[in-house]
Each structure stands twice: as structure tokens, then as C-alpha cells.
Design a protein around this motif. Structure first.
Motif, short mmCIF file in Angstrom:
data_model
loop_
_atom_site.label_atom_id
_atom_site.label_comp_id
_atom_site.label_asym_id
_atom_site.label_seq_id
_atom_site.Cartn_x
_atom_site.Cartn_y
_atom_site.Cartn_z
N VAL A 23 0.85 -1.18 0.00
CA VAL A 23 0.00 0.00 0.00
C VAL A 23 0.89 1.24 0.00
O VAL A 23 1.94 1.26 0.65
N GLY A 24 0.46 2.26 -0.72
CA GLY A 24 1.22 3.50 -0.80
C GLY A 24 1.21 4.27 0.51
O GLY A 24 0.47 3.94 1.44
N PRO A 25 2.00 5.34 0.61
CA PRO A 25 2.11 6.10 1.85
C PRO A 25 0.80 6.76 2.30
O PRO A 25 0.61 7.00 3.48
N ARG A 26 -0.11 7.01 1.37
CA ARG A 26 -1.39 7.62 1.75
C ARG A 26 -2.53 6.60 1.71
O ARG A 26 -3.69 6.98 1.74
N GLY A 27 -2.20 5.32 1.62
CA GLY A 27 -3.22 4.28 1.68
C GLY A 27 -3.71 3.78 0.34
O GLY A 27 -4.61 2.95 0.28
N GLY A 28 -3.14 4.26 -0.75
CA GLY A 28 -3.54 3.80 -2.08
C GLY A 28 -3.10 2.37 -2.34
O GLY A 28 -1.97 1.99 -2.04
N ARG A 29 -4.00 1.57 -2.89
CA ARG A 29 -3.70 0.17 -3.15
C ARG A 29 -2.87 0.05 -4.42
O ARG A 29 -3.12 0.75 -5.40
#
Length: 66
Positions: A23-29
Motif C-alpha cells: 500500500v502506498g504512503p497515503r493508503g492507495g492500493r
């Protein structure tokens, strides 16, 4: 992200066996999944700042203890 699945940094030990999604740093899958084994370290992520969340725990009973 579910509250019972806190984000894990690469190099942390997996608390449960199963599939971990990057998951990315801002919560993006990202769609990238890695298999994590209980007690083993999680592999490096594809980009700095990414982390892992448990999306599909293993259902075979292994690693649960007695």
C-alpha cells in the motif's frame, strides 16, 4: 484499511501467515501482493514509503499455536 490490520513496514516480522498487499504512503492500493509467513520478515517494497497490510490470512490453522 481495516483497523485490525495495521500497516507493517518492510523488514517487520509478519504477525500472521497470509497475503500482504503493498500500500502506498497515503493508503492507495497497488495491487501487488506478497506471501508473508508468521515470524519471517516482510520483503522490501517496490517504492520507498510503501508498507504492507494483511488482506487474506491463511486459513489452514498453521501458526496459530495451541
Amino acid at each position: 484499511m481495516a483497523p485490525n490490520n495495521p500497516p507493517l513496514k518492510p523488514g517487520n516480522k509478519a504477525p500472521r501467515s497470509g497475503q500482504y498487499e503493498e500500500v502506498g504512503p497515503r493508503g492507495g492500493r497497488t495491487g501487488e501482493e506478497k506471501t508473508g509467513v508468521k515470524g519471517k520478515t516482510l520483503p522490501p517494497t517496490s517504492k520507498p514509503g510503501n508498507h504492507y497490510v494483511l488482506v487474506d490470512p491463511t486459513k489452514n490453522g498453521a501458526g496459530k499455536g495451541k
